[in-house]
Design an enzyme around this catalytic site. Structure first.
Site: not given
Ligand code: LUZ
Ligand code: MOS
Length: 754
Positions: A226, A304, A336, A434, A706
């Site tokens: 990510e 979270r 995840r 979020t 997830e």
């Molecule tokens: N990534 C993010 C996430 O930037 N914000 C989120 O709320 C989130 N939630 C789950 C997995 N990745």
């Molecule tokens: Mo994610 S933990 O939804 O990159």
């Protein structure tokens, strides 16, 4: 529809980063990283490395034309360390050579001297030393202070969960290519093409419009790509910027394991209070998140944890405080579940603790406190569409909880060296990023003059099947054969300003944008058909590539209609934009309505323990899951199975270890074990809950990426249950993962072997 990638995958034809043909003159980058967890660099000597034939150059922070900064949320992380190093594996330089073998050889010739500083790896120690990434956050509901006196039973304890290595099959990597006029095209194995684009532009000090990021697919991401796919892509682009030749950077498995962050380990304290009729009246926790050396996504992950701190239960009085603790480890990142699992593990530990002390079955306590419609979450959102009670009833009627419990008791009384255990694990997972502004997406659809269709969205395919879902949406909306539709790569030039493919929200966000684009095109085509056939718009329908008026088939086909529309100069391209309605959150008040909906479910896990060896086998995991109306059962079942096993691995065998000097000990595939075919449950049964589905979900098919990971938490408590059957004096430490070694300690911990 079958996963559209399945044939390509099994025949080896699917294209991953390493399958992209190499352009002549391509150079290869290997990262030189800090061998020390904390210190000041006093000298680095690159001369012997540079003297090696085939080494082209070595890039350091001094070669960065823009800002040496890659922090996504907080600007606290350099691309290359300059004077200070903060973790083992922190990038210091990029060695660029004619081959990666040469670059690896050159790396060994670099001489570095670092004056060591004190190392902190423990989050509680970091907090004591005021080493916080950002100020703590607290979620509160009800009247915490006065609630304890109403409690008949109060229990306190500690619950820790360890980190987790992502172990995507495809390691991190990128391939950057010079285009004309100083533009750069980057192929990246990233969940966040826009992050790569933005960070590259910042490092190079040029506009985002000069950077094109393209993603065909990923060999797994799980959150690990990510944000943390970005540095390697930026390094490759920096190489292109300096050398004007293509540069490829792909991490070796060992480099990847050493340099990248993982799931955040958490160490937490809980206090839980229950009334005489076993209602949870009060719950107080302190979470210590091990963030590593810089923020990365830790602020969002921490948030979270708080959102999911009460899991599937209603508790009237809650206070949860979370600290993001700065340690000398690689910055931990999305994985995840994104902090949710860590929060849920603590409340499940507290409930196990309470049930044990009270001498009751934990599942009675769980069932007695399930969240209902109209209940308030600690963050202010009012629960609706809660399916937990019907899920529990389904579990009872289909899988007979009481019978399972009785059979296990019977088995245990007849066996002395083998014991069985079971657990129930309910989940409620909030869907939406979020951070409200991230909940937007776009899709670009072209209908070509022959009636074939090209679809681009911001969704990244990482094995989760999102491209199959996108194809389904286009095929269904146009009512044409999916064979006529092509899913394009994810590219920042075609779809800009994308959110990462994350938060389980990719199919919802991009799918809704795509649906909007397709609907707009359909309207134009229908109006063209109505004109041509001399009927009114409402009388026209398109089905299976044919045009109907008032339900009667006409001679007009989809292909002909498209050609006709083109000749009438009707636009056959559309860009759809979707932004999730109704969601909001106020960080000052820590209240709002951050989630568009929740996904609910329940897992029943059964385990058999070998009480001589401390080993265990999972007999079955039985799941009742709320899919809404699943748009693709085989893709969604695959997500449940994969998520479950990944969660079980985190809770049982994945034993991430650093020593007190911040060196990763579990740094290879022989010392870090993930579940294989021998450690998965013998039986995984998934029972979909029959519901109407949710309008906020794409085609009423709820997010599935997830939530199932958290079913894996049930594995921990099933083992705990079995250990207790053997050793009634077992004092649960709530210290995941529950490795075989810890099982042995639990079975015989009270025996003095001397
Ligand atoms: N990534 C993010 C996430 O930037 N914000 C989120 O709320 C989130 N939630 C789950 C997995 N990745
Ligand atoms: Mo994610 S933990 O939804 O990159």
């Amino acid at each position: 529809m079958k996963n559209i990638d399945s044939k390509g995958h099994v025949t080896g034809k699917s294209i991953y980063l390493d399958d992209i043909s190499i352009i002549k003159g391509t150079r290869f980058g290997v990262v030189f990283d800090s061998p020390i967890a904390h210190g000041t660099i006093t000298s680095v000597d690159y001369s012997k490395a540079l003297a090696l034939p085939g080494v082209v150059t070595i890039l350091t922070h001094e070669d960065i034309p823009g800002g040496n900064q890659i922090g996504g949320i907080i600007p606290d992380e350099p691309l290359f360390a300059s004077t200070e190093v903060h973790f083992v594996g922190q990038p210091i330089a990029l060695i660029i050579a004619e081959s990666d073998q040469i670059a690896f050889k050159a790396r060994k010739r670099i001489e570095i001297e670092i004056s060591k500083k004190s190392v902190i790896v423990n989050p509680r120690e970091a907090k004591q030393n005021d080493q916080l990434i950002f100020p703590p956050r607290t979620f509160e509901l009800g009247d915490m202070k006065n609630s304890w006196k109403d409690c008949a039973h109060i229990f306190e304890g500690q619950a820790d969960s360890n980190g987790q290595e992502h172990l995507y099959i495809e390691t991190q990597g990128a391939y950057a290519i010079p285009m004309e006029n100083g533009h750069i095209r980057i192929s990246s194995s990233t969940q966040g093409p826009t992050s790569v684009q933005k960070t590259t532009a910042n490092i190079l000090g040029i506009g985002m419009n000069k950077i094109e990021v393209d993603v065909v697919r990923l060999g797994g991401g799980f959150g690990g790509k990510e944000d943390q796919a970005t540095p390697w892509a930026v390094m490759a682009a920096l190489g292109v910027f300096i050398l004007n030749s293509p540069v490829k950077v792909v991490l070796s498995r060992l480099d990847d394991m050493r340099m990248t962050g993982k799931r955040h380990p958490y160490s937490s304290d809980y206090k839980i209070g229950l009334s005489n009729d076993l209602k949870i009246m009060a719950y107080e926790t302190t979470f210590h998140q091990n963030a590593g050396a810089s923020a990365d996504l830790s602020p969002a992950v921490l948030e979270r944890t708080l959102f999911h701190g009460t899991n599937s239960y209603f508790i009237p009085n809650v206070k949860m405080t979370a600290y993001s603790c700065k340690t000398n480890l690689p910055p931990n990142t999305a994985f995840r579940g994104f902090g949710g699992p860590q929060g849920m593990f603590v409340i499940e530990s507290a409930l196990s603790h309470a049930a044990e002390e009270l001498g009751i079955s934990k599942h009675e306590l769980q069932k007695n406190n399930l969240l209902k419609n109209g209940d308030e979450f600690p963050y202010g959102q009012i629960a609706d569409g809660v399916e937990l009670n019907s899920i529990w009833q389904n579990m009872e009627s289909k899988f007979h909880i009481e019978t399972v419990e009785k059979e296990i008791q019977k088995f245990n009384s007849n066996h002395s060296n083998v014991k069985k255990g079971f657990s129930l694990m309910p989940i409620s997972f909030g869907i939406s990023f979020t951070k409200t502004p991230m909940n937007q997406a776009r899709a670009l659809v072209h209908i070509y003059t022959d009636g074939s269709v090209g679809v681009s969205t911001g969704a990244v395919e990482m094995g989760q099947g999102v491209n199959t879902k996108m194809l389904q949406i286009a095929a269904q909306t146009f009512s044409i054969d999916p064979k006529h539709i092509k899913l394009e790569s994810t590219n920042t030039t075609r779809v800009a300003n994308t959110s990462p493919s994350a938060a389980s929200a990719t199919a919802d966000l991009n799918g809704k944008a795509l649906e909007k684009a397709c609907n707009a095109l359909m309207k134009r085509l229908k109006s063209c058909a109505a004109n041509h056939l001399n009927v009114s718009l409402v009388d026209v329908t398109l089905k299976n590539g044919l045009i109907y008026t008032n339900g009667n088939k006409t001679d007009l086909t989809w292909d002909q209609l498209v050609t006709m529309a083109f000749l009438k100069r009707i636009c056959l391209t559309e860009n759809g934009h979707y932004a999730t309605p109704t969601i909001h959150f106020d960080m000052k008040k820590e209240k709002g309505h951050p989630f568009s909906y929740h996904v609910y479910g329940l897992a029943l896990t059964e385990v058999t323990l070998d009480c001589v060896r401390g080993t265990y086998d999972f007999d079955a995991v039985k799941i009742v899951h709320d899919f809404g109306k699943t748009m693709n059962p085989s893709v969604d079942f695959g997500q449940i199975e994969g998520g479950l096993i990944q969660g079980m691995g985190w809770m049982t065998m994945e034993d991430l270890r650093y020593n007190d000097q911040g060196q990763l000990l579990s740094n290879t595939l022989s010392t870090y074990k993930i579940p294989d075919i021998y450690s998965v449950p013998k039986d995984v049964i998934i029972e979909p809950l029959e519901t109407e589905g949710n309008e906020m979900a794409i085609l009423k098919s709820k997010a599935v990426g997830e939530p199932p990971l958290m079913y894996g938490i049930g594995a921990y408590f099933a083992i705990e249950n079995a250990v207790r059957a053997f050793n009634p004096n077992f004092n649960s430490t709530f210290d995941a993962p529950f490795t075989h070694e810890k099982v042995l300690m639990g079975l015989y911990g009270s025996i003095d072997f001397e």
